[in-house]
Design a protein around this motif. Sequence first.
Motif, short mmCIF file in Angstrom:
data_model
loop_
_atom_site.label_atom_id
_atom_site.label_comp_id
_atom_site.label_asym_id
_atom_site.label_seq_id
_atom_site.Cartn_x
_atom_site.Cartn_y
_atom_site.Cartn_z
N ARG A 1 9.01 15.67 -3.53
CA ARG A 1 7.95 14.73 -3.19
C ARG A 1 7.80 13.75 -4.36
N VAL A 2 7.89 12.47 -4.05
CA VAL A 2 7.98 11.46 -5.09
C VAL A 2 6.73 11.41 -5.95
N ASP A 3 5.55 11.66 -5.37
CA ASP A 3 4.32 11.59 -6.17
C ASP A 3 4.19 12.78 -7.12
N ARG A 4 5.11 13.75 -7.04
CA ARG A 4 5.09 14.88 -7.97
C ARG A 4 6.10 14.70 -9.10
N ILE A 5 6.81 13.57 -9.08
CA ILE A 5 7.73 13.26 -10.17
C ILE A 5 6.92 12.69 -11.33
N LYS A 6 6.84 13.41 -12.44
CA LYS A 6 6.01 13.02 -13.58
C LYS A 6 6.78 12.25 -14.64
N GLY A 7 8.09 12.25 -14.52
CA GLY A 7 8.93 11.51 -15.45
C GLY A 7 10.32 11.39 -14.87
N VAL A 8 10.98 10.24 -15.06
CA VAL A 8 12.31 10.04 -14.51
C VAL A 8 13.09 9.08 -15.40
N SER A 9 14.35 9.38 -15.62
CA SER A 9 15.22 8.49 -16.38
C SER A 9 16.62 8.56 -15.79
N THR A 10 17.34 7.45 -15.88
CA THR A 10 18.70 7.37 -15.36
C THR A 10 19.68 7.72 -16.46
N GLN B 1 0.80 -1.22 0.00
CA GLN B 1 0.00 0.00 0.00
C GLN B 1 0.83 1.28 0.00
N PHE B 2 2.05 1.22 0.51
CA PHE B 2 2.81 2.45 0.71
C PHE B 2 4.07 2.56 -0.14
N THR B 3 4.24 1.68 -1.14
CA THR B 3 5.37 1.82 -2.05
C THR B 3 4.86 1.70 -3.48
N ASP B 4 5.77 1.88 -4.44
CA ASP B 4 5.36 1.80 -5.84
C ASP B 4 5.22 0.34 -6.28
N ALA B 5 4.69 0.15 -7.47
CA ALA B 5 4.40 -1.20 -7.97
C ALA B 5 5.66 -2.04 -8.09
N SER B 6 6.77 -1.43 -8.51
CA SER B 6 8.01 -2.17 -8.70
C SER B 6 8.57 -2.68 -7.37
N THR B 7 8.57 -1.81 -6.36
CA THR B 7 9.07 -2.21 -5.04
C THR B 7 8.20 -3.31 -4.44
N SER B 8 6.89 -3.19 -4.61
CA SER B 8 5.98 -4.21 -4.12
C SER B 8 6.24 -5.55 -4.79
N ALA B 9 6.48 -5.52 -6.10
CA ALA B 9 6.74 -6.76 -6.84
C ALA B 9 8.05 -7.40 -6.38
N GLN B 10 9.07 -6.57 -6.12
CA GLN B 10 10.35 -7.10 -5.65
C GLN B 10 10.20 -7.75 -4.28
N TYR B 11 9.38 -7.14 -3.41
CA TYR B 11 9.19 -7.71 -2.08
C TYR B 11 8.41 -9.02 -2.17
N GLN B 12 7.41 -9.07 -3.05
CA GLN B 12 6.66 -10.30 -3.21
C GLN B 12 7.56 -11.43 -3.69
N ASN C 1 0.87 5.83 -6.26
CA ASN C 1 1.29 6.04 -7.64
C ASN C 1 0.33 6.90 -8.45
N LYS C 2 -0.58 7.58 -7.80
CA LYS C 2 -1.51 8.42 -8.54
C LYS C 2 -0.76 9.57 -9.21
N GLY C 3 -0.71 9.54 -10.52
CA GLY C 3 -0.06 10.60 -11.26
C GLY C 3 1.46 10.55 -11.24
N SER C 4 2.04 9.51 -10.62
CA SER C 4 3.49 9.41 -10.56
C SER C 4 3.97 8.18 -11.33
N VAL C 5 5.28 8.03 -11.41
CA VAL C 5 5.87 6.91 -12.15
C VAL C 5 5.81 5.65 -11.30
N ASP C 6 5.37 4.54 -11.91
CA ASP C 6 5.14 3.31 -11.15
C ASP C 6 6.38 2.79 -10.44
N ASN C 7 7.54 2.85 -11.11
CA ASN C 7 8.75 2.26 -10.54
C ASN C 7 9.72 3.32 -10.03
N VAL C 8 9.19 4.49 -9.68
CA VAL C 8 10.06 5.61 -9.32
C VAL C 8 10.93 5.33 -8.10
#
Length: 316
Positions: free
Chosen positions: A200-209, A88-99, A134-141
């Motif tokens: 604030r992470v939920d205000r990041i609309k795009g990110v690339s390394t 509930q409190f992390t992004d989809a990628s982190t949740s998948a890694q923990y699972q 992840n509302k409006g933010s990057v899923d794996n940020v």
Amino acid sequence: MNRIDRVTAILIQLQSKKVVKAQEIADRFSISLRTVYRDINTLEEAGIPIIGEAGVGYSIMEGYRLPPVMFTKEEATAFLTAEKFIEQFTDASTSAQYQSAMYKIKAVLRGTEKDTLENMNDRIQVVKPYIPFNKGSVDNVLQILIHAISDKHVLKLKYQAWDTKQPTERHIEPIGVFFASDSWHAIAFCRLRNDYRDFRVDRIKGVSTTVEQFTTEHPSLKEYLEKVYKDRELTTAVIRIHKDVAKYLGRQKHSHGFVLEVDAGDYMEMTFLSQSIEGLARWYLMFADYSEILQPQSLKDTVHGLIEKYFANLKK
């Protein structure tokens, strides 16, 4: 905890990082340093290749590993509880890694522990936050940020600040992430502003390394946060609030610097260390008819000024 269990737990702790200080072990088990030395000696006599250096700590010789560890029922349930929070409190990628990690943990559990987790799965829930992560933010940020912090990679962001209509492009050198006030935050050196900033992470609309690695030695996240809060001027405020209202304030009060409360009959006297007197004053007006400001005078004056503005606006 008996001595056998403690010695086993110390062995596991020694494998958890490169170097473990004796004081860390003493603090974890609430034992003396002399007892730590005795337990370490017991492990050495059992053939465990422990390397010890005075003033540095203990480490286990490279290549030595225990066979898969068996978890207790309580430990397994703690993992399940953590999984509910992470969902509930992390992004989809982190949740998948923990699972994925949970599958590996479950694979080494005994049958009774597996049954416990199966039975408890629907009996432990974390209510979804009112604003999904992840509302409006990057899923794996979060994962991108964590990897960039670890590898010292510069990130390119599209960031929507609260006071701007359009996202701005930033290149940042991230130093850490933390969760506070219902939001994840990233602390980084912003090249656009030439200073450290709280994103604030939920205000990041795009990110690339980027391929660029930064070499600047930044402070640790802990050092940065300690300095920020030390440098901020805090004002002590005491408010007497009727218990009929105080019980509903819940988490709100913590956002305004709540530190303690004292029972005063039908009232609770709450003490705050506030970073913003005006912010505290505006929040106070929500329940002003059931409360009284005891100190400081500056808070009373601010509230009085706000009320005058409200009345002036009503007359228009």
